[in-house]
Motif scaffolding. Structure first.
Motif, PDB file in Angstrom:
ATOM      1  N   TRP A   1       0.881  -1.180   0.000  1.00 29.99           N
ATOM      2  CA  TRP A   1       0.000   0.000   0.000  1.00 29.99           C
ATOM      3  C   TRP A   1       0.912   1.220   0.000  1.00 29.99           C
ATOM      4  O   TRP A   1       1.630   1.464   0.958  1.00 29.99           O
ATOM      5  N   VAL A   2       0.874   1.951  -1.090  1.00 30.62           N
ATOM      6  CA  VAL A   2       1.733   3.122  -1.253  1.00 30.62           C
ATOM      7  C   VAL A   2       0.872   4.371  -1.288  1.00 30.62           C
ATOM      8  O   VAL A   2      -0.129   4.403  -2.008  1.00 30.62           O
ATOM      9  N   GLY A   3       1.225   5.364  -0.512  1.00 31.41           N
ATOM     10  CA  GLY A   3       0.494   6.623  -0.542  1.00 31.41           C
ATOM     11  C   GLY A   3       1.453   7.780  -0.770  1.00 31.41           C
ATOM     12  O   GLY A   3       2.470   7.891  -0.098  1.00 31.41           O
ATOM     13  N   HIS A   4       1.131   8.617  -1.733  1.00 31.35           N
ATOM     14  CA  HIS A   4       1.989   9.772  -2.022  1.00 31.35           C
ATOM     15  C   HIS A   4       1.123  11.020  -1.916  1.00 31.35           C
ATOM     16  O   HIS A   4       0.144  11.161  -2.654  1.00 31.35           O
ATOM     17  N   ASN A   5       1.454  11.881  -0.996  1.00 33.71           N
ATOM     18  CA  ASN A   5       0.666  13.089  -0.731  1.00 33.71           C
ATOM     19  C   ASN A   5       1.434  14.331  -1.156  1.00 33.71           C
ATOM     20  O   ASN A   5       2.616  14.460  -0.850  1.00 33.71           O
ATOM     21  N   ILE A   6       0.750  15.239  -1.825  1.00 38.62           N
ATOM     22  CA  ILE A   6       1.379  16.514  -2.172  1.00 38.62           C
ATOM     23  C   ILE A   6       0.444  17.638  -1.745  1.00 38.62           C
ATOM     24  O   ILE A   6      -0.774  17.536  -1.890  1.00 38.62           O
ATOM     25  N   LEU A   7       1.024  18.689  -1.190  1.00 38.49           N
ATOM     26  CA  LEU A   7       0.208  19.836  -0.755  1.00 38.49           C
ATOM     27  C   LEU A   7       1.076  21.069  -0.635  1.00 38.49           C
ATOM     28  O   LEU A   7       2.296  20.968  -0.566  1.00 38.49           O
ATOM     29  N   GLY A   8       0.424  22.236  -0.635  1.00 39.18           N
ATOM     30  CA  GLY A   8       1.202  23.462  -0.711  1.00 39.18           C
ATOM     31  C   GLY A   8       0.854  24.504   0.332  1.00 39.18           C
ATOM     32  O   GLY A   8       1.228  25.666   0.188  1.00 39.18           O
ATOM     33  N   ASN A   9       0.154  24.118   1.387  1.00 34.84           N
ATOM     34  CA  ASN A   9      -0.175  25.119   2.408  1.00 34.84           C
ATOM     35  C   ASN A   9       0.886  25.163   3.512  1.00 34.84           C
ATOM     36  O   ASN A   9       1.899  24.485   3.435  1.00 34.84           O
ATOM     37  N   ARG A  10       0.636  25.964   4.527  1.00 34.68           N
ATOM     38  CA  ARG A  10       1.616  26.111   5.602  1.00 34.68           C
ATOM     39  C   ARG A  10       1.937  24.764   6.246  1.00 34.68           C
ATOM     40  O   ARG A  10       3.061  24.474   6.575  1.00 34.68           O
TER      41      ARG A  10
END
Lengths: 395, 395, 395, 395
Positions: C253-262
């Motif tokens: 189970w692979v999870g890749h998260n991307i986000l750009g907030n503080r």
């Protein structure tokens, strides 16, 4: 010192035989290449995935699959049959029929695989030993020419900025300083000494430094590389131009790769991974004309075996500041994507050698993430370069 | 009968003014085009998404955004402000600042939007009425030239095979037989009669038949189309060549599109949908050299509004029969993708008119799913055609 | 020492007022919570995303949105209006109408936001200062009860294993040793001293250690946490049980998260990231009954702003050894997902306080990645626990 | 007329043998079931994918795989070996070792597969002939009990609203009116007449009408169905509850399914497809409590063979009106997902029969898209119903 391309066979009736010498022969790519070449020679499979089999090259005289003999160097004590069986059972590829029909051929080629020499004492001694292995192979099979292709596991990133830039200076520096250079570099050096064309399919250093170019020029040898473009980067090389041709601004490009083969295992060492990531990421700016935020990661996920899966998330801005998204998932079998390119590169490097091409071959750019001798990264431009080179008749 | 491109302005100091006449002016694409042109003219936004703003065309003298006056035909009684407000509230696009700063300009242009004439009795009478509207617009603003662009909703598929192939024969056939032809075709016919370049951004018939080409030649008018390439098909036009250049065999290509704007609503009528699907699907075989199984579907999903989302599943075969997969999801805002191309096509068609180009302009192929006058579908080849056409200096 | 839940208001006619004290009040989650509460109180929005607004809880007497007054601590000198404007412009969320209608209320609440005290000299002095801030807020507004909720940025992982396990021992150890404990822990300690229920929405330590539980028991205070379950982990908590209920074996189970907030920016510091990854990954084994290979990564991609995008790749084995795949992409706006849960948790913690609940509240498990007081991770089981707790009538 | 469950074997030392009679035995699901049962009986594979093999049922006495004998009806003249070979070569599933070890057993079972009788003249005559086939099978192998399971291709949608609601009335109506009822219904009717438990894995009508329930009650027979939940709908049954438990409003739910097996081919007939789509789409409203816009499509894409691929796009609204998205891609092998459920349902229906259960078994709901006897669609609730039913000790 230049070694002439090859002695023409006296009779036109006897087709020439050529050698494909694989560094890391028994790995996934090497074994799949051997299986494929043997199957092609027997007419068992179509040349799907081979660029040199495209209709536009129908009239080019490439060495036929049946003309190839495989030899090589390998660190691990194994056989083509074992590697193929492991790929089959773990990654669920290859048919029994093909494996059975080529078993004898592969076992014959196993006998040509020599133990790797790169740890045999002084660097130049290892080079000599490897070159001797290759020359013995050539004599044994009476080969018109040999191409040496590096398909071994990725090495750690290597800083080559301090290398002397001339071949002879490099050799004496090597002897004097006791410096270690990557195994891939020693193998490349040996290939040229043995008079063979050289291609580097991996992100390892191989022959990507000035003294090697000089070395090739002194021996009159063509070479190519680096790091075969088989999946995510291949997609980048057509999608980035698409965004550019529409003046859509790429805000960020994220790529997450997961795979479970030996290459993946080696990459789980951060030093080796850095080597790979560098070449995967650099080409965006060149194609777009600016540098968007980008991030590439590679993780070793055992259950995937040879099935490299890549997720790409491209965030871009259009007219009136509207932000949009393109996502892709690529599920490709690494060995099956790379092996036909090995055969292509073998045929193309042998053609270059026959034509007397000396030094880097920029026309091979379409095969590589970090092409040597050109900064063109757009696939369609690269492909035009290849066609022009292969189809030119002014020889 | 040919109408000369335009009278040169007597003084070089006064820049010329040009007209952009939009068929379906108050729709999503038309309104976004108006908003964008007004914002560009005020320097409020960058020309992101506009091909003619790419650096390679920096020295080409296109009509500046500020030179454009917008007019058009529209079926529904509405205003630019209302359409923009609806797009903003439903699709969450456009900034208040841009809307506020351009409000006055848009309201001024609203006065140039005439009710659609295509149902005004006999076909040729409608053509005359439309041409008169356009000419009145030209006189009112003293415009050096006008380009007519069809951005109206997609019409049902129309069988044009029985149309006479010469312009005059077509006109008398139309008069005699009482046959109905699509509204888009009457509008195209009127545009040429009014001496305007004509471009068809939609899959509707417009001017895609032999008699129209003849009509254009008689009036000395350039034209282009058909069906703007803004999303899924744009991707196909770089990905299909990628598969071909790698000799990877595409087994099947499935595309599923969902969208919730007026275009989507119109497409939920099967007759209109067929028109769209035909152009989306045809180009694969041309690019690949064989016809893989393919399936394209479009569904109207209200909540998505202007955000067209496309999932593509590409199943392909590589070396040794290994089957692999590429999937993509495209989340694009339709109006924001199409509007800058409307401006590009307006500038390019006006340039062609200025250069005296007559008939179809194959060099516009990169903008269209079904380019007129060429069968080239690969984006990079199409882009080269555009560059060559625009940058040629032998005028 | 236990502080009684609250003095009942003398008259039933005057509804009670309650306080929501936010640690990190002006951050994305805090500001969205304030905006949402104000909008709910004015009837401008529906309670979409709020669990306590579900029909099954229609007869439960929760504090109404209009009953809440917001106060809090904040490190950065800013205002709700500024934070909201930044979220709006960067992440393209919130309507002008809602912002305008709540502006006055938010500005009023700004006056209740005190500078963070956690660096004010000795730890216990900071605790005292914070507790004093909260008590002053209570007096000022004559609040029946206050709930303190931590919505501040994630802190680095903190090893709490050496902490004394009793409250008094912890306090003297703190005084004596000069040890620094996380700011989130000091704030939690202060909340309890001020007689307030406490909830930790973040992965930071807060009150997750034995001495804090003892502290709460001595003061008669309920508390809950840790790390709100808003996206990828929420999906895991329904999908992992699905695989288990079908006896399908999850291989990886692979999870890749991307986000750009503080939050994303803070997580780009590896120390903080570790804190997050630990809680995101632990629950799989608990739900599946074995530990598949798993990998979770989080990367800061600026252009995404508050839009957290997660790709999950689940490789699983079915009958007869067949390997299959499920992939998901989640595109969620972090603040909009977390804020309604803050309001839910405020209402639920205040309900628990009213009921005299003391110590951890395991029934809040469905809100958290690392629920305190239970190891249940399946969402449907957790939801049953919540319903049972809230709807029980034996009070 | 009720047929008692079965005569208890006289000696406890001899384990009972049971029959699994498959309608459509040689199809993909039927053949995979046979292969799997034979492999399980030989201890060659683990029971991955089988619900009845979960640890919570470890103490339940289910019929062991080795206790099963397979028989059935089949339209096409083929064998298990041929079907298995086709699945293997086209869909790249199953290992040679398992196929080789079970070949003899499967060939033995082939002898028990009778030609389908449903077109043999009058309806009741066909029923009699089928019941006779089943009874002969029971006598031949001295089976303690038989379960009949429909795994045949999906039939066109059938309007059963005019059917008489009592068993005897139905039979005379059938005789009198010469009406044709679906083949699946005749087979179900025959199963009950032969005293066998009946389960319908497909969306075809089978026994889903009032007279059949009456028929079962008269014969004292349990039955279950309808339409196995193996992929996209399984996901819906955990994801829709997740959205509901978070009060997130689903705006639209789009599902696009592509597959290339016989089931897919049959579904490319619009009449059959309608049957499938109806059951796939209905359960959303039941789980969410409102009806979002939804769209499900199924397309036959030959190259995918047994690999059903589903893309789901879920558009939902959260707090403050923010619209977000979840997308999934499911790549599952249909036969390998359905076959273990066939074995589960065989064991569970035989258990129900042993316990004297009469009529529909709502506790089987977790296996079906359209469970009979309950409107519960949430997987976790359905699973609880199963556990309660299977583990209850008050027998």
């Amino acid at each position: 010192m230049a070694i002439p391309p090859e002695s023409e066979s006296l009779s036109m009736n006897v087709p020439r035989r050529v050698g494909l010498w694989l560094i890391g022969a028994h790995g996934g790519v090497g074994s799949t290449t051997a299986l494929g070449l043997a199957a092609l020679a027997r007419g068992q499979i179509l040349p799907t995935g081979m660029v040199t089999a495209l209709p536009e090259f129908a009239h080019v005289i490439f060495d036929e699959p049946a003309a190839f003999v495989i030899g090589g160097h390998e660190l691990r004590p194994t056989t083509f049959a074992e590697s193929i069986a492991e790929l089959k059972s773990r990654s669920n590829i290859f048919s029994e029929a093909v494996i059975a029909a080529t078993a004898e051929q592969l076992s014959e080629w196993d006998a040509n695989i020599c133990p790797a020499r790169t740890n045999d004492g002084p660097a130049l001694a290892a080079v000599d030993a490897m070159a001797a292995d290759i020359r013995a192979f050539q004599r044994q099979y009476d080969l018109a020419a040999i191409v040496v292709i590096n398909v071994a596991s990725t090495e750690p990133v290597c800083d080559s900025t301090a290398y002397p830039t001339e071949a002879l200076a490099f050799e004496s520096w090597l002897e004097r300083s006791g410096t270690t250079v990557p195994a891939s570099t020693l193998a490349a050096w040996a290939a040229v000494r043995a008079g063979c064309a050289y291609v580097n399919l991996t992100p390892s250093l191989g022959g990507r430094f000035a003294a090697f170019e000089d070395h090739c020029r002194r021996y009159g040898i063509p070479h190519g590389g680096q790091d075969a473009k088989t999946g995510e980067t291949l997609l980048k090389s057509v999608l980035a131009p698409m965004f550019r041709m529409r003046n859509l601004r790429v805000l960020s490009w994220v790529g997450h790769n997961i795979l479970g083969n030996r290459d993946g295992q080696v990459l789980s060492d951060p030093a080796n991974k850095a080597s790979k990531l560098r070449t995967k990421d650099a080409l965006l700016a060149e194609m777009l004309g600016y540098r968007p935020q980008s991030h590439v990661s590679i993780e070793y996920i055992e259950s995937l075996d040879d099935w490299k899966t890549a997720w790409d998330h491209i965030h871009f801005e259009g007219f009136l500041g509207v932000k949009m998204t393109l996502q892709l998932t690529w599920q490709g079998c690494d060995s099956a994507l790379a092996a036909p390119l090995v055969i292509d590169l073998a045929r193309l490097a042998l053609l270059a050698r026959q034509r007397g091409h000396i030094g880097a071959i920029p026309a091979l750019a379409c095969f590589f993430k970090s092409p040597i001798g050109t900064t063109v990264h757009e696939l369609s431009q690269q492909y035009e370069m290849l066609c022009e080179y292969v189809l030119r008749v002014d020889l």
